[in-house]
Design a protein around this motif. Structure first.
Motif, short mmCIF file in Angstrom:
data_model
loop_
_atom_site.label_atom_id
_atom_site.label_comp_id
_atom_site.label_asym_id
_atom_site.label_seq_id
_atom_site.Cartn_x
_atom_site.Cartn_y
_atom_site.Cartn_z
N LEU A 160 -12.51 26.04 -1.02
CA LEU A 160 -12.38 24.68 -0.50
C LEU A 160 -13.70 24.21 0.12
CD1 LEU A 160 -8.86 24.88 1.15
CD2 LEU A 160 -9.50 23.31 -0.68
N ASN A 168 10.88 13.02 -9.62
CA ASN A 168 10.00 11.88 -9.47
C ASN A 168 10.89 10.74 -9.02
OD1 ASN A 168 8.44 9.60 -9.86
ND2 ASN A 168 8.45 9.70 -12.09
N GLU A 184 0.66 10.55 -13.77
CA GLU A 184 0.22 11.53 -14.75
C GLU A 184 -0.93 12.34 -14.18
OE1 GLU A 184 -1.70 10.06 -18.32
OE2 GLU A 184 -1.86 8.05 -17.46
N LYS A 195 -9.38 31.17 -0.67
CA LYS A 195 -9.15 29.74 -0.86
C LYS A 195 -9.95 28.91 0.15
CE LYS A 195 -5.94 26.36 -2.23
NZ LYS A 195 -4.57 25.98 -2.54
N LEU A 236 -14.74 19.02 4.96
CA LEU A 236 -13.34 19.03 5.37
C LEU A 236 -13.25 19.52 6.81
CD1 LEU A 236 -11.55 20.55 2.24
CD2 LEU A 236 -11.39 18.21 3.07
N PHE A 271 0.83 -4.21 -10.18
CA PHE A 271 -0.32 -3.44 -10.64
C PHE A 271 -1.29 -4.29 -11.44
CE2 PHE A 271 1.71 0.24 -9.06
CZ PHE A 271 0.64 1.07 -8.77
N ARG A 279 -6.88 6.42 -16.57
CA ARG A 279 -5.42 6.36 -16.60
C ARG A 279 -4.94 4.95 -16.29
NH1 ARG A 279 -3.95 10.82 -12.40
NH2 ARG A 279 -5.82 9.98 -11.43
N GLU A 280 -4.06 4.47 -17.08
CA GLU A 280 -3.47 3.18 -16.82
C GLU A 280 -2.53 3.34 -15.63
OE1 GLU A 280 -3.39 0.26 -19.10
OE2 GLU A 280 -5.15 1.19 -20.01
N ALA A 281 -2.34 2.23 -14.93
CA ALA A 281 -1.44 2.32 -13.77
C ALA A 281 0.01 2.33 -14.23
CB ALA A 281 -1.70 1.17 -12.82
N THR A 282 0.38 3.39 -14.92
CA THR A 282 1.78 3.46 -15.36
C THR A 282 2.65 3.84 -14.18
OG1 THR A 282 1.23 5.66 -16.08
CG2 THR A 282 1.53 4.02 -17.79
N LEU A 283 3.89 3.52 -14.29
CA LEU A 283 4.77 3.69 -13.15
C LEU A 283 5.73 4.85 -13.34
CD1 LEU A 283 5.34 -0.05 -13.00
CD2 LEU A 283 4.10 1.29 -11.33
N LEU A 284 5.56 5.56 -14.43
CA LEU A 284 6.60 6.52 -14.76
C LEU A 284 6.37 7.87 -14.13
CD1 LEU A 284 6.90 5.40 -18.45
CD2 LEU A 284 8.05 4.51 -16.46
N MET A 301 -2.43 18.62 2.12
CA MET A 301 -3.35 17.69 2.77
C MET A 301 -2.67 16.35 3.03
SD MET A 301 -6.67 17.47 3.21
CE MET A 301 -6.41 16.52 4.60
N GLN A 327 -7.91 19.67 8.66
CA GLN A 327 -7.49 19.46 7.28
C GLN A 327 -7.37 20.79 6.54
OE1 GLN A 327 -10.74 16.76 6.44
NE2 GLN A 327 -9.39 14.99 6.55
N LYS A 362 -16.43 23.44 -2.37
CA LYS A 362 -16.31 22.13 -3.01
C LYS A 362 -16.60 21.00 -2.04
CE LYS A 362 -12.97 23.04 -6.60
NZ LYS A 362 -11.52 23.16 -6.64
N ASN A 363 -16.18 21.15 -0.80
CA ASN A 363 -16.34 20.07 0.16
C ASN A 363 -16.46 20.66 1.57
OD1 ASN A 363 -16.22 17.88 1.84
ND2 ASN A 363 -14.48 16.91 0.79
N GLU A 414 -11.03 14.13 -2.56
CA GLU A 414 -11.89 13.11 -1.93
C GLU A 414 -11.24 11.73 -2.03
OE1 GLU A 414 -13.02 15.60 -3.85
OE2 GLU A 414 -13.92 16.62 -2.12
N ARG A 474 5.06 -4.04 -12.30
CA ARG A 474 4.06 -4.33 -13.32
C ARG A 474 3.14 -5.44 -12.80
NH1 ARG A 474 2.36 -1.15 -16.90
NH2 ARG A 474 0.52 -1.71 -15.77
N GLU A 476 -17.26 9.57 -13.15
CA GLU A 476 -16.27 9.58 -14.20
C GLU A 476 -15.25 8.50 -13.90
OE1 GLU A 476 -14.55 13.09 -17.01
OE2 GLU A 476 -14.71 13.44 -14.88
N PHE A 503 13.21 8.51 -11.76
CA PHE A 503 12.45 7.97 -12.90
C PHE A 503 13.17 6.75 -13.45
CE2 PHE A 503 11.83 8.65 -17.66
CZ PHE A 503 10.54 8.14 -17.68
N VAL A 504 12.38 5.77 -13.91
CA VAL A 504 12.94 4.44 -14.16
C VAL A 504 13.65 4.27 -15.50
CG1 VAL A 504 11.29 3.31 -12.63
CG2 VAL A 504 10.69 3.67 -15.02
N VAL A 532 -0.49 6.33 -10.14
CA VAL A 532 -0.12 6.78 -11.47
C VAL A 532 0.73 8.05 -11.46
CG1 VAL A 532 -2.24 5.84 -12.42
CG2 VAL A 532 -2.08 8.28 -12.00
N ASP A 586 -11.76 6.67 -13.99
CA ASP A 586 -10.36 7.03 -14.16
C ASP A 586 -9.78 6.14 -15.26
OD1 ASP A 586 -7.72 7.73 -13.97
OD2 ASP A 586 -7.65 7.69 -11.78
N ARG A 645 6.24 5.56 -2.91
CA ARG A 645 5.83 6.76 -3.65
C ARG A 645 4.32 6.83 -3.70
NH1 ARG A 645 6.14 7.82 -10.11
NH2 ARG A 645 4.19 6.64 -9.98
#
Lengths: 159, 391
Positions: free
Chosen positions: A7, B178, B42, A3, A14, B26, A154-159, B305, A18, A10-11, B375, B23, A150, B128-129, B40, A152, B367
């Motif tokens: 590690l 979570n 996910e 490992k 470090l 964000f 992903r939406e900033a969902t809170l779940l 880390m 770390q 990849k980088n 990185e 909301r 790339e 979780f909410v 996020v 991201d 959280r």
């Protein structure tokens, strides 16, 4: 212990502290392990991945396939050793398949590489044929995406 | 013509649901440049290729009809095999498993199938909410149970007993947790089971993060404990373990009398879970243990880390053993969770979520998700350090 190597692969930047945190080791243990790998020739070097296209430096690179005639007793090693001493050669592999050696060669322009192939490589006794492919664009190198970051998605969902 | 007053028209229960306070937060982050988000919930991985391919294959073959209401028979069988193989849980695919639109739907229909108006639903917080709003919409009374940092955010038998009443219908059991990353080991589960065995209280065991545990010990389901199978519905899904959030696929497994009532709600509200996702999920369960192992090992690298980094910065966090969140204390800054997050966002463009989003006892914590590249996390830690120095 693998490992630590993955590690670093990849980088390599470090810090030992770390790496120690990630691997649940002390810093001294990490330092010792790295030194051991270096001495054993497992860790061969640490390099930055540079996108020269984003700089002023003129830079071209090409992949060259070589057909060579192997020497009795020495096989391909002799010719490979000759070729790998050239500074222009970034990588040199012995290949299975339709040709024998695969090189990555770089220079400041196309002419540089053309001259290198015609005057240095093609003239070598064992070289039977060369086939040069210029790199037009790098998309990915050493596992890292080069051409585009790339995004991201992903939406900033809170779940 | 009558002027419409929507506040008089819309359901009072729905209007009473508080919109998520973060909301807004964000939305600000989304408009700023160079924001580094650790917000996020996910995976940052793409769905493993074999699973995506299976989805595409099913489309190529034109398998685009509804499936049976409870899900594809083959998928339900695979779910049973998987639950046995990975968590030693035994279910019959015919009537004890229901395939849902994400774990979220399973949570919704289980609560709706169980509660009568006035029933109490116990909810360990921070969590979780979604649980409390769904309970309220169903006419139940959500009753929070605070979990505490000094207990590693585990639910204790003592805290549970204090909130049990004759009206308690359901215990939400969200572990691995979570936002805290807390897990319940077998000995802790035993304590909780000992309290519940003499009651009629049912358990909704939300095990969506079951595959994401660290330190060599696998997740244990409360349903596996003696006397608990019959009072537990296990909710799980594909989102977190297989990085399949957008496929919207989950499932519930539990005693037939409960699952069959849930099936009624499901078939009238949803009809069936997405067909393409169901075909893809068969391959996930059958062939992707290695992909899970790879992702877990990557999360573990980042977890170690980030825990080390935060502790060095003086934001103490207990070592989370599950999910992909850390929940550090920010109390030493003297700021409220909301202030901390807002100031961190404005000054260093780093987005994390205030602990209060997950229940009032989350005050004093934030959280931080580590579903990001190493990185990215290192850069965020640097910025958090600069922020703390500026205080």
């Amino acid at each position: 212990m693998d490992k630590l190597l993955t590690l670093l692969e990849k980088n390599a930047r470090l810090k030992n502290s770390q790496l120690a945190a990630i691997l649940d080791m002390t810093e001294a243990q990490v330092a010792a392990a790295i030194e051991q790998y270096e001495q054993a020739g497992v860790l061969r070097g640490y390099q930055a991945l540079v996108d020269w296209d984003k700089t002023d430096r003129p830079y071209v690179c090409a992949q060259i396939e070589l057909k060579v005639s192997p020497k009795r007793d020495l096989g391909f090693d002799e010719i490979a050793h000759t070729i790998m001493t050239f500074d222009e050669v970034e990588s040199c592999y012995l290949m299975s398949g339709g040709f024998d050696l695969a090189l990555t060669v770089s220079g400041k322009d196309f002419k540089d590489i053309a001259l290198f192939v015609s005057q240095r490589l093609a003239t070598l006794d064992s070289v039977i044929a060369t086939s040069t492919h210029f790199v037009l664009k790098k998309y990915k190198e050493k596992g890292t995406l080069i051409s585009d970051e790339e995004i991201d998605m992903r939406e900033a969902t809170l779940l | 013509m009558t002027e419409l007053d929507y506040s008089q028209i819309l359901s009072r229960e729905v209007q009473n649901i508080k919109p998520s306070g973060i909301r807004r937060f964000f939305d600000i982050a989304a408009e700023m440049d160079h924001v580094i988000s650790l917000g996020v919930g996910e995976p940052n991985f793409k769905t493993p290729w074999a699973i995506r391919k299976a989805g595409m294959d099913s489309l190529e073959r034109g398998r685009t009809w509804y499936t049976g209401n409870a899900g594809l028979a083959e998928l339900k069988e695979e779910i049973c095999v998987y639950l046995k193989r990975r968590f030693n849980l035994t279910y019959q695919s015919k009537d004890e498993v229901l395939v849902t639109v994400g774990g979220s739907e399973a949570i919704d229909i289980m609560i709706r199938s169980l509660v009568n108006p006035g029933d109490e639903v116990l909810i360990p917080e921070p969590c979780f909410v979604a649980y409390a709003p769904i309970a309220s919409l169903s006419g139940a009374v959500p009753v929070p149970i605070e979990t505490r940092a000094e207990d590693q955010f585990r639910l204790t038998a003592k805290a549970l007993k204090e909130k049990l009443t004759s009206k308690t219908k359901l215990l939400i059991f969200p572990f691995p947790n979570n936002p805290t990353g807390a897990v319940m080991r077998r000995e802790h589960l035993e304590e909780i089971a000992a309290v519940l065995r003499d009651t009629n209280v049912m358990v909704l065991s939300d095990e969506i993060y079951a595959e994401l545990t660290y330190g060599g010990q696998r997740h244990v389901s409360i349903a596996e404990l003696p006397g608990m199978w019959q009072r537990t519905v296990v909710v799980n899904g594909f989102s977190k373990a297989y990085a399949m959030t957008g496929w919207r696929l989950g499932y519930a497994a539990g005693p037939a009398p409960v699952i069959q009532q849930m099936l009624k709600v499901h078939q009238f509200a949803i009809m069936c879970a997405p067909t393409t996702s169901q075909y893809a999920a068969i391959v996930a369960l059958r062939d992707c243990d290695e992909e899970i192992a790879y992702m877990v090992s990557e999360y573990d690298t980042r977890r170690r880390m980030i825990v080390d980094g935060l502790n060095h910065l003086g934001l103490t966090c207990f070592e989370p053993q599950g999910a992909f969140y850390v929940f550090p204390s920010i109390q030493k800054t003297g700021l409220s969770s909301e202030d901390f997050c807002q100031r961190l966002l404005y000054s260093q463009h780093v987005a994390v979520v205030p602990g209060t989003a997950f229940g009032s006892c989350g005050e004093g914590f934030v959280r931080i998700s580590y579903a990001y590249s190493l990185e990215h996390i290192l850069e965020a830690l640097k910025r958090i350090e600069r922020f703390l120095e500026s205080l």
